[in-house]
Design a protein around this motif. Structure first.
Motif, PDB file in Angstrom:
ATOM      1  N   LYS A 170      53.127   9.220  -4.466  1.00 34.14           N
ATOM      2  CA  LYS A 170      53.808   8.084  -5.081  1.00 34.14           C
ATOM      3  C   LYS A 170      52.836   7.067  -5.671  1.00 34.14           C
ATOM      4  CE  LYS A 170      56.814   4.196  -3.844  1.00 34.14           C
ATOM      5  NZ  LYS A 170      57.636   3.593  -2.765  1.00 34.14           N
ATOM      6  N   LYS A 171      51.770   6.724  -4.945  1.00 31.96           N
ATOM      7  CA  LYS A 171      50.867   5.677  -5.442  1.00 31.96           C
ATOM      8  C   LYS A 171      50.179   6.108  -6.739  1.00 31.96           C
ATOM      9  CE  LYS A 171      46.661   6.833  -2.802  1.00 31.96           C
ATOM     10  NZ  LYS A 171      45.638   6.287  -1.868  1.00 31.96           N
ATOM     11  N   TYR A 172      49.869   7.399  -6.865  1.00 33.70           N
ATOM     12  CA  TYR A 172      49.245   7.875  -8.091  1.00 33.70           C
ATOM     13  C   TYR A 172      50.243   7.876  -9.249  1.00 33.70           C
ATOM     14  CZ  TYR A 172      45.093   9.251  -5.508  1.00 33.70           C
ATOM     15  OH  TYR A 172      43.950   9.238  -4.747  1.00 33.70           O
ATOM     16  N   GLY A 178      51.248   2.953 -15.030  1.00 37.41           N
ATOM     17  CA  GLY A 178      50.691   1.681 -15.471  1.00 37.41           C
ATOM     18  C   GLY A 178      49.745   1.812 -16.647  1.00 37.41           C
ATOM     19  N   LEU A 179      49.395   3.055 -17.011  1.00 37.68           N
ATOM     20  CA  LEU A 179      48.531   3.291 -18.171  1.00 37.68           C
ATOM     21  C   LEU A 179      49.417   3.457 -19.402  1.00 37.68           C
ATOM     22  CD1 LEU A 179      46.040   5.817 -16.512  1.00 37.68           C
ATOM     23  CD2 LEU A 179      45.670   3.386 -16.953  1.00 37.68           C
ATOM     24  N   ARG A 184      47.391  10.335 -24.968  1.00 39.55           N
ATOM     25  CA  ARG A 184      47.367  10.585 -23.535  1.00 39.55           C
ATOM     26  C   ARG A 184      46.758  11.956 -23.240  1.00 39.55           C
ATOM     27  NH1 ARG A 184      50.768   6.762 -21.331  1.00 39.55           N
ATOM     28  NH2 ARG A 184      51.085   7.868 -19.385  1.00 39.55           N
ATOM     29  N   MET A 185      45.902  11.963 -22.226  1.00 37.66           N
ATOM     30  CA  MET A 185      45.366  13.197 -21.687  1.00 37.66           C
ATOM     31  C   MET A 185      45.343  13.026 -20.177  1.00 37.66           C
ATOM     32  SD  MET A 185      41.628  14.923 -21.957  1.00 37.66           S
ATOM     33  CE  MET A 185      41.308  16.502 -21.176  1.00 37.66           C
ATOM     34  N   PHE A 186      46.240  13.732 -19.496  1.00 44.42           N
ATOM     35  CA  PHE A 186      46.453  13.491 -18.085  1.00 44.42           C
ATOM     36  C   PHE A 186      45.201  13.745 -17.241  1.00 44.42           C
ATOM     37  CE2 PHE A 186      50.714  12.786 -19.100  1.00 44.42           C
ATOM     38  CZ  PHE A 186      51.383  12.326 -17.978  1.00 44.42           C
ATOM     39  N   LEU A 192      40.051   8.791 -14.638  1.00 41.93           N
ATOM     40  CA  LEU A 192      39.826   7.357 -14.794  1.00 41.93           C
ATOM     41  C   LEU A 192      40.257   6.608 -13.538  1.00 41.93           C
ATOM     42  CD1 LEU A 192      38.977   5.169 -16.905  1.00 41.93           C
ATOM     43  CD2 LEU A 192      41.393   5.010 -17.511  1.00 41.93           C
ATOM     44  N   ILE A 193      41.367   7.033 -12.946  1.00 41.92           N
ATOM     45  CA  ILE A 193      41.840   6.415 -11.702  1.00 41.92           C
ATOM     46  C   ILE A 193      40.896   6.747 -10.558  1.00 41.92           C
ATOM     47  CG2 ILE A 193      43.690   6.475  -9.972  1.00 41.92           C
ATOM     48  CD1 ILE A 193      45.655   6.846 -12.300  1.00 41.92           C
TER      49      ILE A 193
END
Length: 318
Positions: A170-172, A178-179, A184-186, A192-193
Motif C-alpha cells: 500500500k505505501k508504495y 504521488g508522482l 512514465r516508466m514504472f 527513484l523511490i
C-alpha cells in the motif's frame, strides 16, 4: 485489518490468452488462504475480442473489474490507470497490488508466491528474469544496448532483466500515485523511490501462449529516449561539455593554421579540413538542439496538464 490483493493485468489484443490466464490465476489463487482479491483487467484499446471475452468472464465472476481505455495509450499508462483505480478506491484497508501482463510470460504461479511472501511481511517484491524462452539473440542485444545507454545517461540506476511483474504494498502504491509526470516508466519511478527493501524472486519466462510481442526496435528506441530524459539532465550536461570541447579544438585548429601558414610558410588551402570541421560542428549543433527540443517538448506537454488517459470502469453489477 482486512487484507486485499489487486492483480492489475494490462491487455492489448490478447483474446487468445485471456481465458488461459484467468483459469491459471484461479487455480493458483484458490490454493492461497487470504481474505480477498480483485482481478483488474486494463483493456488498452484492443482491436480484437479481448473486451468481449473479459465481459463474458465478468458475468460469472464479480471479482473481475475491467478498465476499458478509450484507445491504446501504451503499457505504462495502462498500468497507471490500474494503479490510480486502486489508489482512489482503497485507502483504508491493508492492500497490495501485482502488475502482470496477459501474455502468460509472467507465470501466475509466481504471482501466488508473491502474495504468500507479502502475507509473510514483504512490502516490495520484484522479479528477475534469468531466462526468456521467447527471445532470440537480436532481442537480447537490443536489450543489452538499451540498458547500457539508460544506465550511462540516467541519474537513476534501473536494474536489468527486472520486468514490471512485481508486487507493491500500500505505501508504495500511494508513493507512486504521488508522482505526476506525464512521461512514465514504472521501473525508473520505483527506482527513484528506492529499492532498498525489495525482495527478489527469480523466474524463467516461458514462450508466449499465443500472439506476438508488441515491442520492436522503434518501441525500445522511444522507451530509451523517454527513460533517459525523464530521469536525467545528463544529455544537457554532455552537450555543454561538447560545446566547450568544440571551442577548445577550434582554438587549437586556428593556432595550428596560423603556425603552418605564417611561421612555416607552407601553402595549404585547407578546404577539406574546413569542410569537415564545419560539417562536424554543424551536426553537433543540430544534435544538441534536438536534445534541448526533447526537454522543451516534454515541458510543453507537462504544462498542458492533460489527463494521461480516458477510460471507463466496468464492474459486475449483479
Amino acid at each position: 485489518m482486512m487484507k486485499k490483493v489487486y492483480i492489475i493485468i494490462s491487455a492489448y489484443n490478447e483474446e487468445e490468452n485471456i481465458h488461459v490466464l484467468y483459469s491459471s490465476l484461479q487455480n493458483e489463487l484458490s490454493a492461497i488462504k487470504f481474505t480477498d482479491y480483485e482481478l483488474v483487467f486494463v483493456n488498452d484499446g484492443s482491436k480484437d475480442k479481448t473486451l468481449d471475452f473479459l465481459l463474458e468472464l465478468q458475468k460469472t465472476d464479480d471479482k473481475i473489474t475491467i478498465i476499458n481505455q478509450s484507445k491504446n495509450f501504451g503499457h505504462e499508462l495502462a498500468m497507471t490507470a490500474g494503479l490510480n483505480y486502486v489508489g482512489n478506491t482503497n485507502t483504508m484497508s491493508d492492500f497490495s497490488i501485482i502488475f502482470m501482463d496477459a501474455d502468460m510470460q509472467h507465470p501466475p504461479k509466481l504471482a501466488a508466491e508473491m502474495i504468500t511472501q507479502w502475507l509473510n511481511g514483504k512490502k516490495l517484491i520484484l522479479t528477475k528474469r534469468i531466462e526468456n524462452q521467447d527471445t532470440g539473440m537480436k532481442y537480447r542485444l537490443m536489450g543489452n544496448f538499451y540498458y547500457w545507454i539508460l544506465n550511462v545517461l540516467s541519474d537513476v540506476r534501473i536494474p536489468r532483466n527486472m520486468p514490471d511483474f512485481r508486487l507493491l504494498d500500500k505505501k508504495y502504491v500511494l508513493w507512486m500515485n504521488g508522482l505526476n509526470e506525464t512521461d512514465r516508466m514504472f521501473r525508473g519511478m520505483l527506482s527513484l523511490i528506492g529499492l532498498r527493501d525489495a525482495y527478489i524472486l527469480e523466474f524463467e519466462a516461458p514462450k508466449r501462449n499465443a500472439g506476438r510481442s508488441k515491442y520492436n526496435f522503434l518501441n525500445l528506441y522511444k522507451l530509451a529516449i523517454d527513460s533517459v530524459i525523464q530521469f536525467s539532465i545528463k544529455p544537457l550536461r554532455i552537450a555543454t561539455f561538447m560545446g566547450f570541447l568544440g571551442c577548445f579544438l577550434s582554438f587549437l585548429f586556428l593556432c595550428t593554421s596560423i603556425y603552418i601558414s605564417h611561421i612555416r610558410h607552407e601553402p595549404k588551402t585547407g578546404f577539406l579540413t574546413l569542410l569537415s570541421v564545419s560539417t562536424f560542428f554543424s551536426s553537433l549543433t543540430i544534435l544538441f538542439l534536438g536534445i534541448i527540443g526533447e526537454y522543451i517538448g516534454r515541458i510543453h506537454i507537462e504544462v498542458k496538464n492533460r489527463p494521461l488517459y480516458f477510460n471507463e470502469i466496468i464492474k459486475n453489477e449483479d
